[in-house]
Design a protein around this motif. Structure first.
Motif, PDB file in Angstrom:
ATOM      1  N   PRO A 166      -7.090  -3.324  -6.113  1.00 12.82           N
ATOM      2  CA  PRO A 166      -8.153  -2.670  -5.346  1.00 12.82           C
ATOM      3  C   PRO A 166      -7.574  -1.797  -4.230  1.00 12.82           C
ATOM      4  O   PRO A 166      -6.473  -2.063  -3.732  1.00 12.82           O
ATOM      5  CB  PRO A 166      -8.946  -3.836  -4.740  1.00 12.82           C
ATOM      6  N   ALA A 167      -8.306  -0.785  -3.834  1.00 13.14           N
ATOM      7  CA  ALA A 167      -7.906   0.025  -2.683  1.00 13.14           C
ATOM      8  C   ALA A 167      -7.868  -0.877  -1.455  1.00 13.14           C
ATOM      9  O   ALA A 167      -8.616  -1.852  -1.356  1.00 13.14           O
ATOM     10  CB  ALA A 167      -8.903   1.160  -2.474  1.00 13.14           C
ATOM     11  N   GLY A 168      -7.002  -0.557  -0.526  1.00 16.88           N
ATOM     12  CA  GLY A 168      -6.941  -1.318   0.716  1.00 16.88           C
ATOM     13  C   GLY A 168      -5.522  -1.617   1.132  1.00 16.88           C
ATOM     14  O   GLY A 168      -4.575  -0.964   0.700  1.00 16.88           O
ATOM     15  N   ASP A 169      -5.386  -2.625   1.972  1.00 15.30           N
ATOM     16  CA  ASP A 169      -4.105  -2.968   2.586  1.00 15.30           C
ATOM     17  C   ASP A 169      -3.465  -4.175   1.919  1.00 15.30           C
ATOM     18  O   ASP A 169      -4.152  -5.151   1.574  1.00 15.30           O
ATOM     19  CB  ASP A 169      -4.297  -3.244   4.075  1.00 15.30           C
ATOM     20  N   TYR A 170      -2.153  -4.095   1.781  1.00 17.23           N
ATOM     21  CA  TYR A 170      -1.343  -5.141   1.147  1.00 17.23           C
ATOM     22  C   TYR A 170      -0.130  -5.420   2.017  1.00 17.23           C
ATOM     23  O   TYR A 170       0.309  -4.567   2.783  1.00 17.23           O
ATOM     24  CB  TYR A 170      -0.834  -4.673  -0.218  1.00 17.23           C
ATOM     25  N   VAL A 171       0.441  -6.609   1.826  1.00 14.09           N
ATOM     26  CA  VAL A 171       1.745  -6.931   2.401  1.00 14.09           C
ATOM     27  C   VAL A 171       2.612  -7.463   1.274  1.00 14.09           C
ATOM     28  O   VAL A 171       2.215  -8.386   0.556  1.00 14.09           O
ATOM     29  CB  VAL A 171       1.650  -7.972   3.541  1.00 14.09           C
ATOM     30  N   TYR A 172       3.783  -6.853   1.129  1.00 12.87           N
ATOM     31  CA  TYR A 172       4.783  -7.310   0.163  1.00 12.87           C
ATOM     32  C   TYR A 172       5.935  -7.910   0.943  1.00 12.87           C
ATOM     33  O   TYR A 172       6.455  -7.289   1.879  1.00 12.87           O
ATOM     34  CB  TYR A 172       5.290  -6.148  -0.695  1.00 12.87           C
ATOM     35  N   THR A 173       6.372  -9.103   0.574  1.00  9.97           N
ATOM     36  CA  THR A 173       7.482  -9.778   1.233  1.00  9.97           C
ATOM     37  C   THR A 173       8.668  -9.814   0.282  1.00  9.97           C
ATOM     38  O   THR A 173       8.543 -10.251  -0.863  1.00  9.97           O
ATOM     39  CB  THR A 173       7.102 -11.212   1.637  1.00  9.97           C
ATOM     40  N   GLY A 174       9.811  -9.337   0.774  1.00  9.92           N
ATOM     41  CA  GLY A 174      11.041  -9.328  -0.013  1.00  9.92           C
ATOM     42  C   GLY A 174      12.219  -9.730   0.850  1.00  9.92           C
ATOM     43  O   GLY A 174      12.076  -9.979   2.052  1.00  9.92           O
ATOM     44  N   SER A 175      13.393  -9.790   0.224  1.00  5.68           N
ATOM     45  CA  SER A 175      14.592 -10.156   0.982  1.00  5.68           C
ATOM     46  C   SER A 175      15.816  -9.481   0.385  1.00  5.68           C
ATOM     47  O   SER A 175      15.795  -9.014  -0.756  1.00  5.68           O
ATOM     48  CB  SER A 175      14.789 -11.675   0.988  1.00  5.68           C
ATOM     49  N   ALA A 176      16.860  -9.448   1.174  1.00  2.00           N
ATOM     50  CA  ALA A 176      18.160  -8.930   0.739  1.00  2.00           C
ATOM     51  C   ALA A 176      19.224  -9.585   1.601  1.00  2.00           C
ATOM     52  O   ALA A 176      19.180  -9.482   2.821  1.00  2.00           O
ATOM     53  CB  ALA A 176      18.222  -7.417   0.883  1.00  2.00           C
ATOM     54  N   LEU A 177      20.133 -10.275   0.975  1.00  2.00           N
ATOM     55  CA  LEU A 177      21.201 -10.928   1.718  1.00  2.00           C
ATOM     56  C   LEU A 177      22.342  -9.960   2.022  1.00  2.00           C
ATOM     57  O   LEU A 177      23.103 -10.163   2.960  1.00  2.00           O
ATOM     58  CB  LEU A 177      21.717 -12.140   0.956  1.00  2.00           C
ATOM     59  N   ARG A 178      22.463  -8.906   1.208  1.00  2.00           N
ATOM     60  CA  ARG A 178      23.469  -7.862   1.429  1.00  2.00           C
ATOM     61  C   ARG A 178      22.752  -6.518   1.415  1.00  2.00           C
ATOM     62  O   ARG A 178      21.728  -6.353   0.768  1.00  2.00           O
ATOM     63  CB  ARG A 178      24.513  -7.873   0.309  1.00  2.00           C
ATOM     64  N   ASN A 179      23.334  -5.560   2.104  1.00  2.00           N
ATOM     65  CA  ASN A 179      22.809  -4.184   2.100  1.00  2.00           C
ATOM     66  C   ASN A 179      21.313  -4.149   2.438  1.00  2.00           C
ATOM     67  O   ASN A 179      20.531  -3.465   1.780  1.00  2.00           O
ATOM     68  CB  ASN A 179      23.070  -3.522   0.751  1.00  2.00           C
ATOM     69  N   PHE A 180      20.952  -4.882   3.461  1.00  2.00           N
ATOM     70  CA  PHE A 180      19.543  -5.049   3.833  1.00  2.00           C
ATOM     71  C   PHE A 180      18.842  -3.709   4.069  1.00  2.00           C
ATOM     72  O   PHE A 180      17.789  -3.440   3.486  1.00  2.00           O
ATOM     73  CB  PHE A 180      19.441  -5.940   5.082  1.00  2.00           C
ATOM     74  N   GLU A 181      19.406  -2.867   4.931  1.00  2.00           N
ATOM     75  CA  GLU A 181      18.741  -1.607   5.265  1.00  2.00           C
ATOM     76  C   GLU A 181      18.667  -0.673   4.058  1.00  2.00           C
ATOM     77  O   GLU A 181      17.699   0.075   3.912  1.00  2.00           O
ATOM     78  CB  GLU A 181      19.407  -0.930   6.457  1.00  2.00           C
ATOM     79  N   ALA A 182      19.657  -0.727   3.175  1.00  2.00           N
ATOM     80  CA  ALA A 182      19.610   0.087   1.954  1.00  2.00           C
ATOM     81  C   ALA A 182      18.456  -0.374   1.062  1.00  2.00           C
ATOM     82  O   ALA A 182      17.764   0.456   0.459  1.00  2.00           O
ATOM     83  CB  ALA A 182      20.936   0.008   1.202  1.00  2.00           C
ATOM     84  N   ARG A 183      18.234  -1.677   0.995  1.00  2.00           N
ATOM     85  CA  ARG A 183      17.114  -2.193   0.191  1.00  2.00           C
ATOM     86  C   ARG A 183      15.788  -1.710   0.762  1.00  2.00           C
ATOM     87  O   ARG A 183      14.912  -1.246   0.041  1.00  2.00           O
ATOM     88  CB  ARG A 183      17.154  -3.727   0.162  1.00  2.00           C
ATOM     89  N   VAL A 184      15.636  -1.823   2.071  1.00  2.00           N
ATOM     90  CA  VAL A 184      14.388  -1.372   2.704  1.00  2.00           C
ATOM     91  C   VAL A 184      14.208   0.131   2.480  1.00  2.00           C
ATOM     92  O   VAL A 184      13.128   0.583   2.077  1.00  2.00           O
ATOM     93  CB  VAL A 184      14.379  -1.720   4.208  1.00  2.00           C
ATOM     94  N   ALA A 185      15.261   0.913   2.688  1.00  2.00           N
ATOM     95  CA  ALA A 185      15.175   2.365   2.522  1.00  2.00           C
ATOM     96  C   ALA A 185      14.820   2.739   1.085  1.00  2.00           C
ATOM     97  O   ALA A 185      14.089   3.714   0.848  1.00  2.00           O
ATOM     98  CB  ALA A 185      16.491   3.022   2.930  1.00  2.00           C
ATOM     99  N   ARG A 186      15.278   1.969   0.122  1.00  2.00           N
ATOM    100  CA  ARG A 186      14.999   2.246  -1.290  1.00  2.00           C
ATOM    101  C   ARG A 186      13.494   2.268  -1.560  1.00  2.00           C
ATOM    102  O   ARG A 186      13.021   3.019  -2.413  1.00  2.00           O
ATOM    103  CB  ARG A 186      15.678   1.191  -2.162  1.00  2.00           C
ATOM    104  N   HIS A 187      12.743   1.456  -0.848  1.00  2.00           N
ATOM    105  CA  HIS A 187      11.296   1.409  -1.058  1.00  2.00           C
ATOM    106  C   HIS A 187      10.606   2.708  -0.640  1.00  2.00           C
ATOM    107  O   HIS A 187       9.497   2.977  -1.088  1.00  2.00           O
ATOM    108  CB  HIS A 187      10.681   0.215  -0.333  1.00  2.00           C
TER     109      HIS A 187
END
Length: 139
Positions: free
Chosen positions: A43-64
């Motif tokens: 449905p249209a609206g707001d969501y929260v996705y929770t993920g993790s990265a033990l290595r290369n954390f900022e690269a994982r976030v930037a990939r999104h």
């Protein structure tokens, strides 16, 4: 959006984040095939996705945030990639957290609209790491 980055590591500095929450808005309802997981109506609206990265954390976030190009399309590797590849989806904010991924996910609340989404390797029994928070109300 700032996250919970409290805590200390052996050298006395703040603990590095290993978990993140993406705050996502869908401008319109979507039917999305999410790899082998199946097809879901979001449905249209707001969501929260929770993920993790033990290595290369900022690269994982930037990939999104990277949508790929005509010359180099973004590979759809994780469940969230299938949703964020759609033009109707926008990441509004990122929280960087030091708490465990499943604990951060449970703290969100909301509704599960895609069982198994982002939780295929979850050992804590989370039904989904994507939570629907509802439609944004006009101001």
């Amino acid at each position: 959006m700032a996250g919970n980055v409290a805590g200390n590591v052996a050298d006395g500095g703040p603990a590095a984040p290993t978990t993140y929450r993406l705050h996502i808005r869908l401008a319109a309802p979507l039917s999305v095939t999410v790899g082998r997981l199946g097809t879901f109506l979001f449905p249209a609206g707001d969501y929260v996705y929770t993920g993790s990265a033990l290595r290369n954390f900022e690269a994982r976030v930037a990939r999104h945030f990277w949508r790929g190009t005509a010359e180099r399309p973004k590979p759809l590797r994780w469940h969230i990639d299938y949703l964020l590849a759609r033009d109707e989806a926008a990441v509004l904010a990122v929280e960087r957290l030091t708490m465990a991924e499943c604990a951060a996910n449970r703290a969100v609340g909301g509704t599960v609209v895609a069982p198994g989404f982002g939780a295929s390797d979850c050992k804590a029994g989370c039904v989904s790491h994507l939570r629907y928070l509802g439609e944004k109300k006009p101001d």
